[in-house]
Design an enzyme around this catalytic site. Structure first.
Site, PDB file in Angstrom:
ATOM      1  N   TYR A  40       0.934  -1.289  -0.015  1.00  0.00           N
ATOM      2  CA  TYR A  40      -0.050   0.089  -0.008  1.00  0.00           C
ATOM      3  C   TYR A  40       0.934   1.209  -0.059  1.00  0.00           C
ATOM      4  O   TYR A  40       1.959   1.088   0.123  1.00  0.00           O
ATOM      5  CB  TYR A  40      -1.037   0.156   1.167  1.00  0.00           C
ATOM      6  CG  TYR A  40      -0.407   0.506   2.513  1.00  0.00           C
ATOM      7  CD1 TYR A  40       0.278  -0.412   3.183  1.00  0.00           C
ATOM      8  CD2 TYR A  40      -0.548   1.696   3.210  1.00  0.00           C
ATOM      9  CE1 TYR A  40       1.219  -0.220   4.461  1.00  0.00           C
ATOM     10  CE2 TYR A  40      -0.071   2.042   4.433  1.00  0.00           C
ATOM     11  CZ  TYR A  40       0.841   1.137   5.022  1.00  0.00           C
ATOM     12  OH  TYR A  40       1.491   1.202   6.128  1.00  0.00           O
ATOM     13  N   ARG A  87      -8.118 -21.079  -1.310  1.00  0.00           N
ATOM     14  CA  ARG A  87      -7.049 -20.724  -0.380  1.00  0.00           C
ATOM     15  C   ARG A  87      -5.731 -21.442  -0.467  1.00  0.00           C
ATOM     16  O   ARG A  87      -5.817 -22.466  -0.173  1.00  0.00           O
ATOM     17  CB  ARG A  87      -7.508 -20.404   0.886  1.00  0.00           C
ATOM     18  CG  ARG A  87      -6.672 -19.939   1.875  1.00  0.00           C
ATOM     19  CD  ARG A  87      -7.284 -20.027   3.333  1.00  0.00           C
ATOM     20  NE  ARG A  87      -6.163 -19.219   4.363  1.00  0.00           N
ATOM     21  CZ  ARG A  87      -5.104 -19.993   4.865  1.00  0.00           C
ATOM     22  NH1 ARG A  87      -5.172 -21.258   4.368  1.00  0.00           N
ATOM     23  NH2 ARG A  87      -4.244 -19.445   5.568  1.00  0.00           N
ATOM     24  N   LYS A  94       6.297  -1.717   2.127  1.00  0.00           N
ATOM     25  CA  LYS A  94       5.231  -1.201   2.751  1.00  0.00           C
ATOM     26  C   LYS A  94       4.018  -2.178   2.293  1.00  0.00           C
ATOM     27  O   LYS A  94       3.273  -2.087   1.554  1.00  0.00           O
ATOM     28  CB  LYS A  94       4.932   0.032   2.080  1.00  0.00           C
ATOM     29  CG  LYS A  94       4.116   0.964   2.825  1.00  0.00           C
ATOM     30  CD  LYS A  94       3.997   2.394   2.370  1.00  0.00           C
ATOM     31  CE  LYS A  94       2.941   3.455   3.264  1.00  0.00           C
ATOM     32  NZ  LYS A  94       3.181   3.647   4.581  1.00  0.00           N
ATOM     33  N   GLU A 147      12.570   2.897  13.834  1.00  0.00           N
ATOM     34  CA  GLU A 147      11.488   3.672  13.459  1.00  0.00           C
ATOM     35  C   GLU A 147      10.299   3.501  14.632  1.00  0.00           C
ATOM     36  O   GLU A 147      10.250   2.686  15.699  1.00  0.00           O
ATOM     37  CB  GLU A 147      11.138   3.556  12.226  1.00  0.00           C
ATOM     38  CG  GLU A 147      10.521   2.025  11.912  1.00  0.00           C
ATOM     39  CD  GLU A 147      10.190   1.824  10.401  1.00  0.00           C
ATOM     40  OE1 GLU A 147       9.922   2.632   9.726  1.00  0.00           O
ATOM     41  OE2 GLU A 147       9.915   0.744  10.181  1.00  0.00           O
ATOM     42  N   LEU A 174      11.044   1.384   7.209  1.00  0.00           N
ATOM     43  CA  LEU A 174      10.429   1.827   6.006  1.00  0.00           C
ATOM     44  C   LEU A 174      11.229   3.176   5.437  1.00  0.00           C
ATOM     45  O   LEU A 174      11.460   4.009   6.231  1.00  0.00           O
ATOM     46  CB  LEU A 174       8.973   2.083   6.358  1.00  0.00           C
ATOM     47  CG  LEU A 174       8.287   2.434   5.002  1.00  0.00           C
ATOM     48  CD1 LEU A 174       8.045   1.414   4.093  1.00  0.00           C
ATOM     49  CD2 LEU A 174       6.865   3.347   4.930  1.00  0.00           C
TER      50      LEU A 174
END
Ligand SMILES: Cc1ncc(COP(=O)(O)O)c(C=O)c1O
Length: 301
Positions: free
Chosen positions: A44, A112, A155, A187, A211
């Site tokens: 995302y 699945r 991300k 972070e 990130l």
């Protein structure tokens, strides 16, 4: 947006983009077999929009492409296609300031199975949320063990550790969790980190353990362009605890001062002078985005 568009897609209230169509958010649907839902198998981006203009769009799209590549997900659109799709969502929300969220997952095959499906089309979702300017008040953090995996540079929507760590902070009465791995700060649960030591900025170098924040990069650029010393170095726990100032950065929170760590004040317990200077530089950068005369001069990369 043309009148014809407006009629096809409604009157602009809460429009999102889901698998090729623009719809009101309340009408968006995905399959329960979507691999984003079943496995957190997706990536995302969050892109702030100021005065109708996506902030550092090229940098966000480059990071998205990198996340897709690292997750071995096919890229559904070119940068130009993403840009026009995002513009349509921004326009349907009346321009101004907004926060765009976009997500790509490995689709919704019939079965699945952990293994990649054959030839499945990715699911693409984009929505817009209100964006509020962050208040200039000090925040509190707690220090916690970084329990995440070793590819925090991707991300990904698999955010359970980040969710648990942020909730731990909230339940301790703090605003954010600052993560420690092997004695060094990485972070925040949803932010990058800066400290100020003797007037100089220090932030951990990019690595698979954090990130690569778009806001982090801008803060580094603004510092370097304005004569503030900025170093990218690993920050030990002891060094973090004795910093003169601590800041968090993220697309929606911009740059915010931390004034308390584990209940102990940072410096004199108030946002520090270097933070106020960066706040000015950041606000000036945003104001330039809103100025049509200056837009062309602003790099989006
Ligand atoms: C774990 C993590 N680190 C850093 C950031 C900041 O990145 P950016 O400045 O690109 O929003 C985020 C943003 O959500 C994040 O989730």
């Amino acid at each position: 947006m043309t009148e014809a568009d407006r009629q096809t897609i409604g009157d602009g209230e809460d429009l999102c983009f889901i698998n090729g169509a623009y719809r009101p958010l309340a009408e968006a649907r995905i399959s329960p077999l979507d691999r984003g839902f079943l496995f957190g198998d997706g990536v995302y981006e969050v892109i702030p929009v100021y005065s109708g203009r996506p902030f550092r769009l090229q940098a966000h799209l480059s990071r998205l492409r990198r996340s897709l590549d690292e997750a071995r997900l096919p890229s559904p659109y070119s940068d130009a296609e993403w840009a026009s799709l995002l513009t349509r969502i921004i326009d349907s929300h009346g321009g101004g300031d907004q926060s765009l969220y976009l997500q790509v997952t490995r689709g919704a095959p019939d079965l699945r199975d952990h293994a990649f499906p054959d030839g499945e089309r990715p699911t693409v979702f984009v929505m817009s949320s209100p964006l509020r300017a962050p208040e200039a008040r000090g925040r509190s953090v707690i220090l916690v063990d970084d329990i995440r995996w070793r590819r925090c540079d991707i991300k990904t929507v698999s955010l359970l550790p980040n969710v648990l760590l942020r909730q731990q902070a909230i339940e301790a009465g703090a605003d954010e969790a600052v993560l420690i791995r092997d004695g060094f700060i990485t972070e925040g649960a949803a932010s990058n980190l800066f400290v100020v030591e003797g007037g100089a900025l220090v932030t951990p170098p990019k690595s698979p353990l954090l990130l690569p924040g778009i806001t982090r990069d801008l803060v580094v650029e603004l510092a370097e362009a304005n004569g503030l010393e900025c170093r990218q170095e690993n920050i030990s726990l002891a060094r973090f605890r004795s910093a003169d100032e601590v800041w968090l950065s993220s697309s929606t929170k911009e740059v915010i001062p931390v004034t308390s760590v584990d209940g102990q004040p940072v410096g004199d317990g108030r946002p520090g002078p270097v933070w106020w200077r960066m706040r000015e530089l950041y606000d000036a950068f945003k104001a330039d985005l809103a100025d049509p005369g200056k837009r062309e001069a602003i790099s989006t990369s």
